[in-house]
Structures are given as C-alpha cells and as structure tokens.
Design a protein around this motif. Structure first.
Motif, mmCIF file in Angstrom:
data_model
loop_
_atom_site.group_PDB
_atom_site.id
_atom_site.type_symbol
_atom_site.label_atom_id
_atom_site.label_comp_id
_atom_site.label_asym_id
_atom_site.label_seq_id
_atom_site.Cartn_x
_atom_site.Cartn_y
_atom_site.Cartn_z
ATOM 1 N N ALA A 1 -30.895 -15.000 -15.774
ATOM 2 C CA ALA A 1 -30.214 -14.140 -14.806
ATOM 3 C C ALA A 1 -29.113 -14.920 -14.103
ATOM 4 O O ALA A 1 -29.251 -16.116 -13.841
ATOM 5 C CB ALA A 1 -31.199 -13.592 -13.774
ATOM 6 N N ARG A 2 -28.029 -14.245 -13.790
ATOM 7 C CA ARG A 2 -26.986 -14.811 -12.942
ATOM 8 C C ARG A 2 -27.346 -14.492 -11.500
ATOM 9 O O ARG A 2 -27.669 -13.354 -11.165
ATOM 10 C CB ARG A 2 -25.632 -14.205 -13.311
ATOM 11 N N VAL A 3 -27.307 -15.487 -10.624
ATOM 12 C CA VAL A 3 -27.643 -15.301 -9.213
ATOM 13 C C VAL A 3 -26.363 -15.365 -8.383
ATOM 14 O O VAL A 3 -25.609 -16.340 -8.469
ATOM 15 C CB VAL A 3 -28.653 -16.356 -8.722
ATOM 16 N N VAL A 4 -26.116 -14.325 -7.594
ATOM 17 C CA VAL A 4 -24.966 -14.286 -6.693
ATOM 18 C C VAL A 4 -25.498 -14.272 -5.263
ATOM 19 O O VAL A 4 -26.187 -13.331 -4.861
ATOM 20 C CB VAL A 4 -24.099 -13.039 -6.942
ATOM 21 N N VAL A 5 -25.207 -15.320 -4.510
ATOM 22 C CA VAL A 5 -25.605 -15.406 -3.109
ATOM 23 C C VAL A 5 -24.405 -15.008 -2.258
ATOM 24 O O VAL A 5 -23.348 -15.646 -2.329
ATOM 25 C CB VAL A 5 -26.077 -16.830 -2.742
ATOM 26 N N TYR A 6 -24.559 -13.947 -1.481
ATOM 27 C CA TYR A 6 -23.430 -13.452 -0.695
ATOM 28 C C TYR A 6 -23.677 -13.672 0.799
ATOM 29 O O TYR A 6 -24.839 -13.736 1.235
ATOM 30 C CB TYR A 6 -23.164 -11.977 -0.994
ATOM 31 N N PRO A 7 -22.630 -13.798 1.601
ATOM 32 C CA PRO A 7 -22.809 -13.979 3.047
ATOM 33 C C PRO A 7 -23.528 -12.775 3.655
ATOM 34 O O PRO A 7 -23.301 -11.633 3.253
ATOM 35 C CB PRO A 7 -21.375 -14.090 3.578
ATOM 36 N N ALA A 8 -24.388 -13.027 4.624
ATOM 37 C CA ALA A 8 -25.147 -11.959 5.276
ATOM 38 C C ALA A 8 -24.276 -11.289 6.337
ATOM 39 O O ALA A 8 -24.580 -11.293 7.537
ATOM 40 C CB ALA A 8 -26.422 -12.520 5.882
ATOM 41 N N THR A 9 -23.184 -10.715 5.865
ATOM 42 C CA THR A 9 -22.199 -10.061 6.734
ATOM 43 C C THR A 9 -21.824 -8.716 6.118
ATOM 44 O O THR A 9 -22.103 -8.443 4.941
ATOM 45 C CB THR A 9 -20.930 -10.901 6.870
ATOM 46 N N ASP B 1 -18.821 -7.728 5.296
ATOM 47 C CA ASP B 1 -17.920 -7.990 4.172
ATOM 48 C C ASP B 1 -18.682 -8.537 2.969
ATOM 49 O O ASP B 1 -18.327 -8.250 1.818
ATOM 50 C CB ASP B 1 -16.832 -8.984 4.592
ATOM 51 N N GLY B 2 -19.725 -9.331 3.246
ATOM 52 C CA GLY B 2 -20.496 -9.929 2.163
ATOM 53 C C GLY B 2 -21.182 -8.894 1.290
ATOM 54 O O GLY B 2 -21.043 -8.908 0.057
ATOM 55 N N TRP B 3 -21.912 -7.968 1.889
ATOM 56 C CA TRP B 3 -22.620 -6.981 1.061
ATOM 57 C C TRP B 3 -21.657 -5.983 0.429
ATOM 58 O O TRP B 3 -21.862 -5.568 -0.724
ATOM 59 C CB TRP B 3 -23.723 -6.275 1.849
ATOM 60 N N ARG B 4 -20.596 -5.625 1.168
ATOM 61 C CA ARG B 4 -19.642 -4.662 0.616
ATOM 62 C C ARG B 4 -18.926 -5.252 -0.605
ATOM 63 O O ARG B 4 -18.760 -4.577 -1.627
ATOM 64 C CB ARG B 4 -18.622 -4.264 1.671
ATOM 65 N N GLY B 5 -18.492 -6.497 -0.493
ATOM 66 C CA GLY B 5 -17.815 -7.117 -1.623
ATOM 67 C C GLY B 5 -18.713 -7.257 -2.832
ATOM 68 O O GLY B 5 -18.290 -7.023 -3.975
ATOM 69 N N SER B 6 -19.978 -7.616 -2.589
ATOM 70 C CA SER B 6 -20.923 -7.767 -3.697
ATOM 71 C C SER B 6 -21.228 -6.425 -4.346
ATOM 72 O O SER B 6 -21.296 -6.319 -5.578
ATOM 73 C CB SER B 6 -22.216 -8.420 -3.194
ATOM 74 N N LEU B 7 -21.395 -5.399 -3.525
ATOM 75 C CA LEU B 7 -21.686 -4.086 -4.098
ATOM 76 C C LEU B 7 -20.486 -3.562 -4.889
ATOM 77 O O LEU B 7 -20.654 -2.972 -5.964
ATOM 78 C CB LEU B 7 -22.071 -3.093 -2.999
ATOM 79 N N ASP B 8 -19.285 -3.779 -4.393
ATOM 80 C CA ASP B 8 -18.092 -3.352 -5.126
ATOM 81 C C ASP B 8 -18.036 -4.029 -6.503
ATOM 82 O O ASP B 8 -17.748 -3.381 -7.517
ATOM 83 C CB ASP B 8 -16.824 -3.680 -4.338
ATOM 84 N N ALA B 9 -18.321 -5.333 -6.517
ATOM 85 C CA ALA B 9 -18.291 -6.065 -7.782
ATOM 86 C C ALA B 9 -19.368 -5.562 -8.728
ATOM 87 O O ALA B 9 -19.137 -5.393 -9.936
ATOM 88 C CB ALA B 9 -18.467 -7.561 -7.517
#
Length: 362
Positions: free
Chosen positions: A58-66, A68-76
């Motif tokens: 699995a590829r693991v993406v750790v995003y900032p707990a902000t 912008d962090g969750w929005r950017g990750s969900l968009d990707a």
C-alpha cells in the motif's frame, strides 16, 4: 481497481486499535490485485510512534491535520480512485470527510467502513440531526467490522443502500506463537487502552479479579492506566507496540478480552485482540457477548465469563495443560475460518465477483 482509503492510521497502532484490522484487510485485498492508497492524518503523535514502515502492498499518504490537508488529500483521491473508502474514527475532520465523500460523483464507488458500528449507531439514534443520517443514503455500501444482523438492520433503517459485516480476523504472518518472555510472565494479562466506555468493565473483569486473587499475578498493557490505582499484584507496562504483541499474549497462563460497553451490548463484535491473542497461541478468557459462539466454541476454544467472579473461577481452575489445549483448538479454528485472507475474498466477491486470482488461490 484503484482503492483510496481514509482511516486513522496504517503505520501506527498508538491509540489506534483499528491498525491490525486495516493492515490485515488491506494487505490481503492488495494480494487479490487491487492498488491501495491509505490516507491518514498527522495527528495524536502517531507518526512519532510508528510501529511499521510503509508497507510494500500500500502507498501511505500522511496529510496535515488541517482543513487544507484533508481537502487536498480527498481531491487527489477522488481524481484517481475507482473506490473511495471513508472509515469511521479517523479522529480529525471526520464529519467533514464523511459528508464530502458522500457528495462525490457516483462514478466513484463510495464506501463507509464503520470500525465501531455500535457506537456510531448509538450516536445517530440519540441525535436526530447527526450528519451521518443525511450522508449514509448517498454511500453505495456500508461495511462494518462487527455487529451482526442487528447492525445491518439498524443501518438499513438509517437509509443505507446495503450493509455487510466484515469481521476482524487473524493475519498469521504477523500474529503467531512466540517464545515466552519473563518480563511478560503472569497468570492473566490484558491489553487494552483506558477508554471511558470500557473502564468500568475492565474494573469488574480484571482489576477486581486481581483483588480477589492476591496469589495470582496480573499484567496490564495499554495506554492511560498510569494514574489508575490498582492492586499490588498488577503490573502496568503502558503502550505495547505490535511487534511485542505475540510475546505479550503468549507469555501468560491466559489472556483476557474485555469489550467496550456498546460492543458488548450489540454482540457479534470480536475486537482485533481476540484474534491477535489466539494467533499468538494464548488461552483466551473473554467477557460474555452475543455471538461469541459464531467465532469460537465456549469451554472448548474459549472461556467465557459473565462477571468478574466467573473470570476468577476460570483462572483459579485453569491448569497449564488445559490452557494449552484450549489455545491450540482455538488457533486451529481461527486459521481454518477466520483469517484476513477469508475476509478479503468476501470483500472481493461482494464488489467484484469471482476472479481468477481468487480461483487460483483455492
């Protein structure tokens, strides 16, 4: 199939009881040919307490707990995913993620995977304005890791298109018999973080038992117990990383499982600890809950206690030979019916039908 998964953490079990479940399920789903990306927030000091490296499955993406962090990750994730899974209990921005995933275009298969269905359904029942009441009907399917028919019926009553339990299980590659360690030696062990909806049950089923049996030794692992007053025959050792679970479970005469209040009431919700302990070769004593006999045969493969007094009775009468026999029978049962390979094939058949990869593994 490209699967993007939002969960609490794949790489850290720190204050994260779902880690074993995620690892076992996703590793075996990947083995069936699917491409997995796991998105997790940088929160609760989990990255500082990693207990595995990024896995090769699995590829693991750790995003900032902000925001912008969750929005950017969900968009990707939404741009690339064929299936997007939002697990319960991410810990930060859960409500925002659950609403946003439900609103994604229907070309992406949207799954809500509830790793604590009894608590989630209780919250929804107590709050007519709960955000999931509006979001759940937009998900294609709800998966849960426990709960049986009661959970399925409750989710359907909340508007779920479908709901299916995919229970906890054993990964025999990570949980297996291990030589006992003297520092983990005891008559009864318990591995459980201190949580408000479990603390009273831990008192009844474990702490009070230690008071009743002063000649027995008890070992308590898990975070949060440092400030709890306990009997002198209980050793508290704090957080136990997953790399030490096999030795922890296998070094005592028996180990104890104590479900949280909502899981015990609901039943059919064996936590990961049940399968971890049995995989490590432990004799398991569990608190009583509906559906235990769906997974293990009481008195032959597991000892079941309806009270602390019954835990004390089991422990007082338990010989080393009987403990070993119970442990061996339980492990054989779990290996034959309750591994993550079994669960991943269930998942795959649910969404994709039979595949050559599955047929080849028969």
């Amino acid at each position: 199939m490209k699967i993007c998964f939002f969960g609490s953490s794949l790489v850290s079990s720190y204050w994260n009881g779902a880690a074993t479940y995620y690892r076992g399920m996703l590793k075996q789903i990947a083995a069936l040919g699917h491409d997995i990306t796991f998105f997790e927030p940088d929160a609760f000091e989990r990255q500082a307490h990693r207990d595995i490296a990024d896995p090769d499955w699995a590829r693991v993406v750790v995003y900032p707990a902000t925001s912008d962090g969750w929005r950017g990750s969900l968009d990707a994730a939404a741009r690339s995913a064929d299936m997007l899974i939002k697990a319960s209990g991410v810990g930060v921005f859960d409500q925002e993620l659950e609403i946003a995933v439900a609103a994604l275009p229907s070309r992406t298969l949207r799954i809500y995977w509830d790793v604590d269905a009894p608590a989630t359904l209780e919250a929804m029942a107590n709050d007519p304005s709960h955000h999931l009441r509006g979001a759940i009907p937009s998900y294609d399917t709800v998966l849960t890791y426990g709960g049986g028919d009661g959970v399925v019926s409750a989710y359907r009553a909340m508007g779920a298109r479908d709901c299916l339990p995919i229970y906890n299980a054993l990964d025999p590659e990570t949980h297996f018999p291990f030589p006992p360690r003297p520092d983990f030696a005891c008559d009864l062990s318990l591995l459980a973080n201190r949580l408000p909806d479990r603390e009273q049950r831990v008192e009844h089923f474990f702490l009070d038992v230690a008071l009743e049996l002063p000649d027995k030794s008890f070992l308590l692992g898990g975070s949060g117990w440092e400030t709890k007053d306990t009997a002198s025959n209980i050793r508290k050792i704090g957080h136990v990383g997953t790399g030490e679970h096999n030795a922890f479970f296998g070094s005592g005469l028996a180990t104890l499982n104590v479900n949280r209040d909502s899981m015990a009431r609901c039943g059919f919700s064996p936590p990961t600890r049940v399968f971890e302990a049995i995989g490590a070769g432990a004799c398991l004593i569990t608190d009583q809950w509906p559906g235990i006999d769906h997974f293990l045969e009481p008195d032959r493969e597991v000892l079941v206690a309806a009270s602390g007094a019954e835990v004390a009775g089991h422990l007082g009468a338990l010989s080393a030979d009987r403990a070993a026999a119970i442990a061996n029978r339980a492990r054989a049962r779990v290996l034959s019916q309750h591994t993550y390979r079994h669960r991943a094939r269930q998942f795959n058949q649910l969404f994709f039908g039979s595949s050559s990869r599955i047929e080849a593994a028969e």
